[in-house]
Design a protein around this motif. Structure first.
Motif, PDB file in Angstrom:
ATOM      1  N   PRO A   1      14.404  30.864  86.819  1.00 18.30           N
ATOM      2  CA  PRO A   1      15.104  32.137  86.674  1.00 18.30           C
ATOM      3  C   PRO A   1      14.823  32.822  85.339  1.00 18.30           C
ATOM      4  N   ALA A   2      14.657  34.129  85.444  1.00 15.37           N
ATOM      5  CA  ALA A   2      14.527  34.934  84.227  1.00 15.37           C
ATOM      6  C   ALA A   2      15.918  35.176  83.659  1.00 15.37           C
ATOM      7  N   ALA A   3      16.036  35.076  82.361  1.00 17.02           N
ATOM      8  CA  ALA A   3      17.310  35.398  81.704  1.00 17.02           C
ATOM      9  C   ALA A   3      17.318  36.881  81.364  1.00 17.02           C
ATOM     10  N   PRO A   4      18.483  37.447  81.138  1.00 17.56           N
ATOM     11  CA  PRO A   4      18.526  38.850  80.713  1.00 17.56           C
ATOM     12  C   PRO A   4      17.765  39.048  79.399  1.00 17.56           C
TER      13      PRO A   4
END
Lengths: 294, 185
Positions: free
Chosen positions: B110-113
């Protein structure tokens, strides 16, 4: 299962990983994506397949991505999903579910994350009372945004990651009611698992990674069962030859970063399970499965 | 042409900011090198900073940003997410060789903000962020643009009274950031 739990607890009592919070014990390496129930603990070994740990015995299953729940155990071979009796491993349902990846099973439901022809992913469910009818239970999302479904009785919990933050949801498969359990704008909330009114999840933040056990709803953060260092270090906050006046560092104590990352979880009344990913060549990761005392 | 005396002035109001932008736009190289030599600024915590206002909160420490205000790792200018992880152009976390990190099934992790640094400061401290003016200095052989993170605030991140700095329309400086251009000096 009781014997397996007793063995795990026994190991937990003697295994303390220094600096990483609670007591933990290795279960499988490589191995990850655990699902736990009264009838056993299952996990997946990449490139090999699923395993079942029951009564201290480790049994290789004839498929990958296993799940266990209620009277059933499930695994898949490509799109062919087998639902079997958990005690005898005799198949009960044989289903073809295009794109099926990660499975969850309970006495009444099979849920799975499906890869769509578009490349997106979606959570889907079917009832064993009408196994021919598969329904979508989430919108289609880009790969990597929808977490693995974790199913208990009639409720599935999962994470969703968006550019604006991450969210943990529960969905009642009977009523269709969806609840936002937790959300974060800067940290990553990932991989929930539920037993009763307790929620196990991960909070990956700037200054550390935590496996937390808390109430299903509400804002209470819960207890940290296991902790890993953050995924990135920090600089000095000031340039060479310059003063520290005005510097601002993200973490109070200089972090010793790790490349290991908390990943999928499972929960029983006595034990939490967590996959830890270790980096390998080419961006790939190798999972190892830990048991952590509740 | 702007004189070195003007460029090196400690007056930090709008003319210099606009002049610096103009210089970057029209000249590049040598003229800028002469005009925007860095102050002797060792008293402050990074090159080019000429007052005591603290850094904006940044995932890796020093408040280096890209041209749009997103965080970069100061040591090498690599884009980072809010967790401080190096990321690629799509925001996915990458390893030291730039390979996207994958879960054991080959799916991207997952990409983080990734939050603009000034917006992140504003969100954390309860004000609306404005990028107003900037000033320019020569740092490490390249032109550095130093930017105030502005808002309708009375106190700066240090905790004491906020100053006008390069902020307009009654806004004041909350914290500071910098963008390293590729223009040599």
């Amino acid at each position: 299962m009781l014997n397996a739990r007793a063995a795990a607890v026994g190991v937990l009592l003697v295994t303390l990983v220094a600096g990483e919070a609670g007591a933990s014990a290795p279960i499988a390496a490589p191995g990850g994506d655990p699902v736990a129930a009264d009838t056993g603990l299952v996990w997946n070994q990449p490139g090999v397949g699923g395993f079942l740990l029951r009564n201290g015995q480790r049994i290789q299953l004839p498929g990958t991505d296993p799940a266990v729940g209620g009277p059933y155990i499930a695994w898949r071979n490509g799109d062919a999903v087998t639902v079997a009796a958990a005690d005898s491993l005799q198949p009960v349902f044989q289903l073809t579910l295009p794109g099926a990846q990660k499975l969850g099973v309970s006495e009444r439901w099979l849920v799975f994350r499906a890869r769509l022809p578009s490349g997106k992913e979606q959570l889907r469910a079917l009832s064993f009372t009408d196994p021919a009818t598969v329904r979508a239970i989430s919108h289609a999302r880009a790969r990597g945004r929808l977490g693995r479904p974790s199913l208990g009785h009639n409720t599935v919990v999962y994470h969703m990651v968006n550019p604006g933050g991450s969210e943990l949801f529960s969905l009642d498969l009977l009523s269709g009611k969806r609840r936002l359990l937790r959300s974060a704008r800067r940290d990553l909330l990932l991989n929930p698992a539920r037993v009763g009114s307790r929620l196990l999840y991960e909070r990956v933040g700037r200054c550390g990674q935590e496996l937390r056990l808390g109430p299903l709803t509400g804002r209470a953060p819960g207890r940290t069962l296991y902790r890993l260092p953050p995924l990135a270090g920090q600089d000095a906050g000031h340039e060479d030859g310059h003063t520290t006046q005005g510097e601002r560092l993200p973490c109070r104590r200089p972090p010793k970063p790790t490349k290991r990352m908390l990943w999928t979880t499972a929960l029983t009344p006595t034990t939490a399970y967590v996959t830890v990913l270790r980096p390998a060549a080419g961006g790939h990761t190798t999972p190892s499965l830990l048991a952590v005392s509740r | 042409m702007l004189s070195e005396a003007v460029a090196g002035s400690t007056s930090r109001r709008g003319f210099l900011a606009r002049a610096g932008k103009l210089l970057l736009a029209v000249s590049g190289g040598g003229i800028v090198a002469a005009a925007l030599r860095a102050d002797k600024a060792e008293a402050y915590h990074f090159c080019g900073h000429i007052y005591t206002t603290g850094s904006c909160p940044h995932p890796t420490g020093l408040p280096r940003i890209d041209a749009r205000g997103f965080p970069l790792r100061a040591v090498d200018g690599h884009p980072v997410d809010d967790l401080g992880r190096p990321i690629n152009g799509t925001g996915r976390p990458v390893d030291a060789h730039g390979n996207p990190l994958l879960d054991p099934d080959g799916n991207p992790l997952p990409a983080a903000p990734r939050t603009r640094v000034c917006e992140g400061a504003a969100e954390a401290h309860g004000f609306r962020a404005y990028h107003d003016g900037s000033w320019y200095r020569c740092c490490g052989g390249h032109i550095r643009r130093l930017t105030d993170c502005c808002g309708y605030v009375s106190r700066r991140i240090n905790g004491d009274a906020a100053l006008t700095g390069y902020c307009y329309h009654g806004r004041r400086v909350f914290c500071v950031m910098y963008y390293d251009t590729k223009v040599k000096c």
